[in-house]
Motif scaffolding. Sequence first.
Motif, PDB file in Angstrom:
ATOM      1  N   ALA A 240       0.872  -1.109   0.046  1.00  0.00           N
ATOM      2  CA  ALA A 240       0.091  -0.282   0.020  1.00  0.00           C
ATOM      3  C   ALA A 240       0.736   1.022   0.226  1.00  0.00           C
ATOM      4  N   GLU A 241       2.149   1.390   1.158  1.00  0.00           N
ATOM      5  CA  GLU A 241       2.940   2.814   0.360  1.00  0.00           C
ATOM      6  C   GLU A 241       3.116   2.563  -0.681  1.00  0.00           C
ATOM      7  N   ILE A 242       3.805   1.664  -1.475  1.00  0.00           N
ATOM      8  CA  ILE A 242       3.926   2.046  -2.476  1.00  0.00           C
ATOM      9  C   ILE A 242       3.352   2.406  -3.395  1.00  0.00           C
ATOM     10  N   ASP A 243       2.269   1.747  -3.378  1.00  0.00           N
ATOM     11  CA  ASP A 243       0.904   2.301  -3.908  1.00  0.00           C
ATOM     12  C   ASP A 243       1.100   4.170  -3.876  1.00  0.00           C
ATOM     13  N   LYS A 244       0.873   4.145  -2.925  1.00  0.00           N
ATOM     14  CA  LYS A 244       0.481   5.449  -2.539  1.00  0.00           C
ATOM     15  C   LYS A 244       2.191   6.312  -2.931  1.00  0.00           C
ATOM     16  N   ARG A 245       3.262   5.672  -2.601  1.00  0.00           N
ATOM     17  CA  ARG A 245       4.371   6.627  -3.308  1.00  0.00           C
ATOM     18  C   ARG A 245       4.257   7.103  -5.010  1.00  0.00           C
ATOM     19  N   LEU A 246       3.733   5.770  -6.005  1.00  0.00           N
ATOM     20  CA  LEU A 246       4.059   6.263  -6.975  1.00  0.00           C
ATOM     21  C   LEU A 246       2.520   6.975  -6.995  1.00  0.00           C
ATOM     22  N   VAL A 247       2.355   7.106  -6.919  1.00  0.00           N
ATOM     23  CA  VAL A 247       0.929   8.334  -6.972  1.00  0.00           C
ATOM     24  C   VAL A 247       1.380   9.354  -6.707  1.00  0.00           C
ATOM     25  N   SER A 248       1.849   9.564  -5.430  1.00  0.00           N
ATOM     26  CA  SER A 248       2.840  11.119  -5.160  1.00  0.00           C
ATOM     27  C   SER A 248       3.711  11.291  -6.627  1.00  0.00           C
ATOM     28  N   LEU A 249       5.129   9.980  -6.765  1.00  0.00           N
ATOM     29  CA  LEU A 249       5.576  10.553  -7.791  1.00  0.00           C
ATOM     30  C   LEU A 249       5.583  11.061  -8.324  1.00  0.00           C
ATOM     31  N   ASP A 308       4.010  -4.696  -9.992  1.00  0.00           N
ATOM     32  CA  ASP A 308       2.598  -5.523 -10.429  1.00  0.00           C
ATOM     33  C   ASP A 308       3.896  -6.678 -10.654  1.00  0.00           C
ATOM     34  N   GLU A 309       5.256  -6.835 -10.651  1.00  0.00           N
ATOM     35  CA  GLU A 309       5.691  -7.942 -10.551  1.00  0.00           C
ATOM     36  C   GLU A 309       6.129  -8.668  -8.954  1.00  0.00           C
ATOM     37  N   GLN A 310       5.760  -8.008  -7.539  1.00  0.00           N
ATOM     38  CA  GLN A 310       5.808  -7.688  -6.773  1.00  0.00           C
ATOM     39  C   GLN A 310       7.351  -8.494  -6.406  1.00  0.00           C
ATOM     40  N   ARG A 311       7.605  -7.547  -6.637  1.00  0.00           N
ATOM     41  CA  ARG A 311       9.269  -7.561  -6.663  1.00  0.00           C
ATOM     42  C   ARG A 311       9.433  -6.073  -5.971  1.00  0.00           C
ATOM     43  N   TRP A 312       9.189  -6.587  -4.671  1.00  0.00           N
ATOM     44  CA  TRP A 312       9.510  -5.250  -3.511  1.00  0.00           C
ATOM     45  C   TRP A 312      10.374  -4.766  -3.703  1.00  0.00           C
ATOM     46  N   PRO A 313      11.909  -5.312  -3.552  1.00  0.00           N
ATOM     47  CA  PRO A 313      12.914  -4.553  -3.190  1.00  0.00           C
ATOM     48  C   PRO A 313      13.510  -3.733  -4.744  1.00  0.00           C
ATOM     49  N   ASP A 314      13.019  -4.346  -6.275  1.00  0.00           N
ATOM     50  CA  ASP A 314      13.604  -3.324  -6.608  1.00  0.00           C
ATOM     51  C   ASP A 314      12.289  -1.844  -6.864  1.00  0.00           C
ATOM     52  N   ALA A 315      11.124  -2.612  -6.826  1.00  0.00           N
ATOM     53  CA  ALA A 315      10.212  -1.216  -6.302  1.00  0.00           C
ATOM     54  C   ALA A 315      10.606  -0.076  -5.692  1.00  0.00           C
ATOM     55  N   THR A 316      11.169  -0.530  -4.370  1.00  0.00           N
ATOM     56  CA  THR A 316      11.327   0.451  -3.528  1.00  0.00           C
ATOM     57  C   THR A 316      12.892   0.992  -3.546  1.00  0.00           C
ATOM     58  N   SER A 317      13.235   0.562  -4.021  1.00  0.00           N
ATOM     59  CA  SER A 317      15.148   1.366  -4.966  1.00  0.00           C
ATOM     60  C   SER A 317      14.153   2.300  -6.078  1.00  0.00           C
ATOM     61  N   LEU A 318      13.332   1.623  -6.755  1.00  0.00           N
ATOM     62  CA  LEU A 318      13.398   2.804  -8.101  1.00  0.00           C
ATOM     63  C   LEU A 318      12.978   4.036  -7.350  1.00  0.00           C
ATOM     64  N   ALA A 320      13.179   5.447  -4.739  1.00  0.00           N
ATOM     65  CA  ALA A 320      13.866   5.796  -4.192  1.00  0.00           C
ATOM     66  C   ALA A 320      15.000   6.563  -4.819  1.00  0.00           C
ATOM     67  N   THR A 321      15.315   6.410  -5.978  1.00  0.00           N
ATOM     68  CA  THR A 321      16.286   7.074  -7.179  1.00  0.00           C
ATOM     69  C   THR A 321      15.281   8.251  -8.324  1.00  0.00           C
ATOM     70  N   VAL A 322      13.987   7.853  -8.139  1.00  0.00           N
ATOM     71  CA  VAL A 322      12.826   8.339  -8.190  1.00  0.00           C
ATOM     72  C   VAL A 322      12.765   9.843  -7.408  1.00  0.00           C
ATOM     73  N   ARG A 323      12.927   9.817  -6.386  1.00  0.00           N
ATOM     74  CA  ARG A 323      12.942  10.942  -5.102  1.00  0.00           C
ATOM     75  C   ARG A 323      13.717  11.934  -5.248  1.00  0.00           C
ATOM     76  N   ALA A 324      14.824  11.039  -5.243  1.00  0.00           N
ATOM     77  CA  ALA A 324      16.572  12.032  -5.955  1.00  0.00           C
ATOM     78  C   ALA A 324      16.529  12.782  -6.505  1.00  0.00           C
ATOM     79  N   LEU A 325      15.874  12.034  -7.557  1.00  0.00           N
ATOM     80  CA  LEU A 325      16.266  12.992  -9.263  1.00  0.00           C
ATOM     81  C   LEU A 325      14.723  13.784  -8.900  1.00  0.00           C
TER      82      LEU A 325
END
Length: 438
Positions: A240-249, A308-318, A320-325
């Motif tokens: 749910a947090e990842i979904d929220k961050r996707l929308v926010s970013l 969507d593929e439930q690769r949670w660590p990859d999603a979280t890392s990506l 974080a990169t988006v946020r830094a950019l």
Amino acid sequence: MIGAPLLAVAMLPAAFAGSGGTSRRWFGGRAESQRAEAQAAKDAAAAAFYELDTAQRGLRLSIETITAVDSSPGARRAVDDFAALGRRIDDVSHAYITAVDAHDLDRDDLDASVAARARAELTRAKDELVRVKGELDRFEQGIGPLLDKAETQLARLAPAVERARQALRDASTALDTVRQSGMRADDLATRLAQLGPELTRLNEGAGRHGVPETLKRADRVLRDAEAVRAEAQRLPERAAEIDKRLVSLRTRAQALTTRADGVEPVLSELRRRFVAACWQDLQHVPEQAADHVRQAEEKLREAGKARDEQRWPDATSLLATVRALLNTTDEAVSAAGDRLRRLDAVAKDPRQEIDRTRFTVRDAQRLAMDGRHTPDPRHARPLDDAVARLDRAVAGLEGRHPDYWHFLNEMEAVRATAGHVVELIREQRGSGSRTGRS
């Protein structure tokens, strides 16, 4: 009346028969006294032998407890010392058995001198047994700390192993629950499967792997299993947090695209009104901002796919990169507007910036002179340089096209120098007061 005395005389031999039913000729006087003393010495030696044997058996168990847990140099010394004591115990036990076997104190014709010699040898054997028993007692006291430590670890062993097993069961339950909700949790399943061989080793027991290693393994399994359980239980919340961050970013990236479009007009205003030194470092902001936003949007698409593929660590890392950019882009876009506002303000009235800087320098100068007739050169020299730097910056405003950005940077540098001197003074005075108190 005659029959009774005859019966009494007939029964006399039985009254003096030994335990085996055979009669022994009765000796009075010194010989029998020596026999009794020898028998008493034999009994005392037997008691000493029994006490020593019992103590040795108990200590052997203690040593086995220590060696099962402890492989330290101290434990190895204890084993060697116990072995040496065992050899001395063998020696005195052999001497005792030899003394017992050498003399039959139940012989009817036991001579008083033989009984006396038996008493002396048995007493000597008893004394040696008691002496070695004293050594054994002192040794037992010496290994007390080692034994306490070993027993403590052994007491921890069964509960630690059971906690590890329970943690594995809890992790498996949590993983099953989250999978039933539609989440694969493949990485958690892999981590849990990797703990299987560790559980096998725990079940094999400390007898095979040793108590210290088994305790370490139990703690490691407990820690890793609890981590899997906690992550499994948190997985729905994490999704749910990842979904929220996707929308926010995504929203933030869109907003930055709009803001970046406004940088070019700001740069045009800066170019028109101020010298090149005031805006040259900003002229690449529009294209850099657009490039960063494009990169962020691409990473957002990758993060969405990973989610969507439930690769949670990859999603979280990506993410974080988006946020830094986006943070970098936000700072660059904001810098252009902030630059224009600051240059506008100082161009209209530089006096406010000058007064603020002079006040900071004077405040540092007053502190440097506090309680002194002359300032410390370590304080006075940088403050004098700061005043000269301030005056040069103010003089630079008198030209036809002043470099207001250079002026603002110089004011910041002067205030930083004054602030550094103030910190130095306070540190030195604080150190001096502490030295005086001590």
